[in-house]
Design an enzyme around this catalytic site. Structure first.
Site, short mmCIF file in Angstrom:
data_model
loop_
_atom_site.label_atom_id
_atom_site.label_comp_id
_atom_site.label_asym_id
_atom_site.label_seq_id
_atom_site.Cartn_x
_atom_site.Cartn_y
_atom_site.Cartn_z
CG ASN A 273 -11.78 -2.16 7.39
OD1 ASN A 273 -11.02 -0.79 7.56
ND2 ASN A 273 -11.36 -2.88 8.25
N GLY A 274 -14.26 -2.43 9.16
CA GLY A 274 -14.79 -1.76 10.25
C GLY A 274 -15.37 -2.38 11.16
CG ASP A 275 -16.23 -1.18 14.50
OD1 ASP A 275 -15.27 -1.02 14.76
OD2 ASP A 275 -17.38 -0.36 14.57
N GLY B 184 -8.67 -5.49 10.93
CA GLY B 184 -7.58 -4.71 11.50
C GLY B 184 -7.24 -4.94 12.91
NE ARG B 185 -9.54 -0.15 15.44
CZ ARG B 185 -10.42 0.82 15.58
NH1 ARG B 185 -10.44 1.40 16.75
NH2 ARG B 185 -11.75 0.72 15.33
CB CYS C 248 -4.28 6.92 6.52
SG CYS C 248 -3.18 7.38 7.95
CE LYS D 127 -8.81 -0.39 5.02
NZ LYS D 127 -8.91 0.87 5.93
CD GLN E 220 -2.72 1.39 2.31
OE1 GLN E 220 -2.27 1.94 3.27
NE2 GLN E 220 -3.96 1.06 2.18
#
Length: 359
Positions: A212-214, A236-237, A103, A142, A73
């Site tokens: 993407n997300g949660d 991700g996290r 980002c 993204k 990326q």
């Protein structure tokens, strides 16, 4: 391109490791790949620094065949630098070149790169065309839902991200990943998947859409696939200190929990034959063993600098679900995050297993 899209649509329940700065180095990517990540992404590569041949940036182009398919990326704010960076990246032979339009951190977005380009869509499209036209490798992108709440919809009521996705598609990207938050939200609040679903269900969209997300549990992954119809989910996290999350999700999504029900009596090879990834670790002892392996790999990635590798791994210790909810764990946690020798880290981990382990 058409062959790529046909192959991509044949995949089911694809799970990707999201690009994360100071996280998705080769040591962590290889672990996530082992446990079932269908694609992994590098850390963010600064286009300007890459063109200037800054060693710490060019080092991020290091990829291994064992982690394929892998995307590198890049981010930047000027079309020429992004074009030149993409040409350099292609020489590393990634499977994809991904453009970072998402980002949110100030040092990136505040300088007009990453999510900052959500406020300058013409330049975003110019960058995308420049990169796509400069390389033969499939180019992906993204981004986020928009810059802030007021910008989520255009004057005619069309969701901003629906319009943007069409325009990026017209620039020639192979697929688009969407984080379900605005830039202003950063990582606060809940990710909004409804707008991701609108992009995916737009009949004019021909390319795969990644949500993407949660997505932190197998149950949530299933819900997102079923409700919003995305082609893949990027995680991700939730992977911090838990690279085996991909394997847990794959077991659940497969509808065949035999590997989980039979536990360690079923080998990794058998799990793979049944369409599953390597069997995830079950006990605390097994999970701690994976964390130890990660530390050793991080040290090696950091030039065999023991302390540097340990410090690099601390965010995984801090966030790992292995240590969540343990009674009277506070002082042990502090000691683990302060330890700066391998002997100390491993001794504390062994003590944790002895005191709280479930064998």
């Amino acid at each position: 391109m058409q062959e790529y899209l046909t192959a991509k649509r044949s995949e089911r329940n694809a799970l990707y490791l999201a690009p994360m700065e100071d996280v998705t180095d080769p040591a962590f990517r290889m672990l996530c790949k082992r446990y079932g990540a269908d694609r992994v992404y590098t850390e963010f590569v600064n286009a300007d620094a890459l063109v200037r041949d800054v060693s710490s940036t060019t080092r991020k182009l290091t990829i291994h065949d064992e982690e394929r398919p892998v995307a590198i990326q890049i981010y930047g704010r000027e079309p020429e630098a992004m074009r030149d960076a993409a040409i350099i990246v292609e020489q590393a032979k990634p499977d994809f070149i991904d453009i970072n339009f998402g980002c949110p951190v100030k040092k990136v977005a505040g300088k007009g790169a990453g999510a900052g380009l959500l406020r300058d869509v013409p330049k975003m499209l110019e960058i995308t065309k420049a990169v796509v036209n400069a390389v033969h490798t499939p180019v992906t992108a993204k981004t986020r839902l928009g810059w802030d709440e007021p910008s989520l919809y255009l004057s005619d009521g069309t969701p901003f991200i629906v319009d943007l996705a069409e325009r990026l598609q017209d620039c020639g990207i192979a697929e688009l990943a969407i984080h379900g938050r605005t830039r202003s939200q950063m990582y606060r609040g809940e990710a909004d998947w409804t707008l991701i679903g609108e992009v995916k269900n737009n009949p004019r969209m021909r390319i795969p859409i990644i949500g993407n997300g949660d997505v932190c549990t197998p149950e949530r992954a299933r819900e997102c696939f079923d409700r919003y119809g995305v082609d893949a989910i990027m995680i991700g996290r939730a992977t911090f200190g838990a690279p085996w999350l991909f394997a847990e999700m794959k077991e659940y999504l497969s509808g065949n929990s035999v590997c989980q029900s039979e536990g360690r009596s079923v080998s990794n090879a058998v799990c793979q034959q049944r369409g599953l990834s390597a069997a995830p670790p079950r006990s605390m002892a097994e999970k701690v063993a994976v964390l130890k392996e990660h530390v050793l790999s991080a040290i090696q990635w950091c030039g065999n600098d023991e302390r540097k590798g340990i410090v690099h791994s601390r965010r995984h210790f801090a966030a790992s679900p292995v240590f969540k909810g343990l009674d009277n764990f506070k002082q042990t946690r502090i000691a683990l995050l302060r330890a700066d020798t391998l002997a100390e880290v491993f001794a504390i981990m062994d003590d944790i297993v002895a005191k709280w382990g479930d064998n």
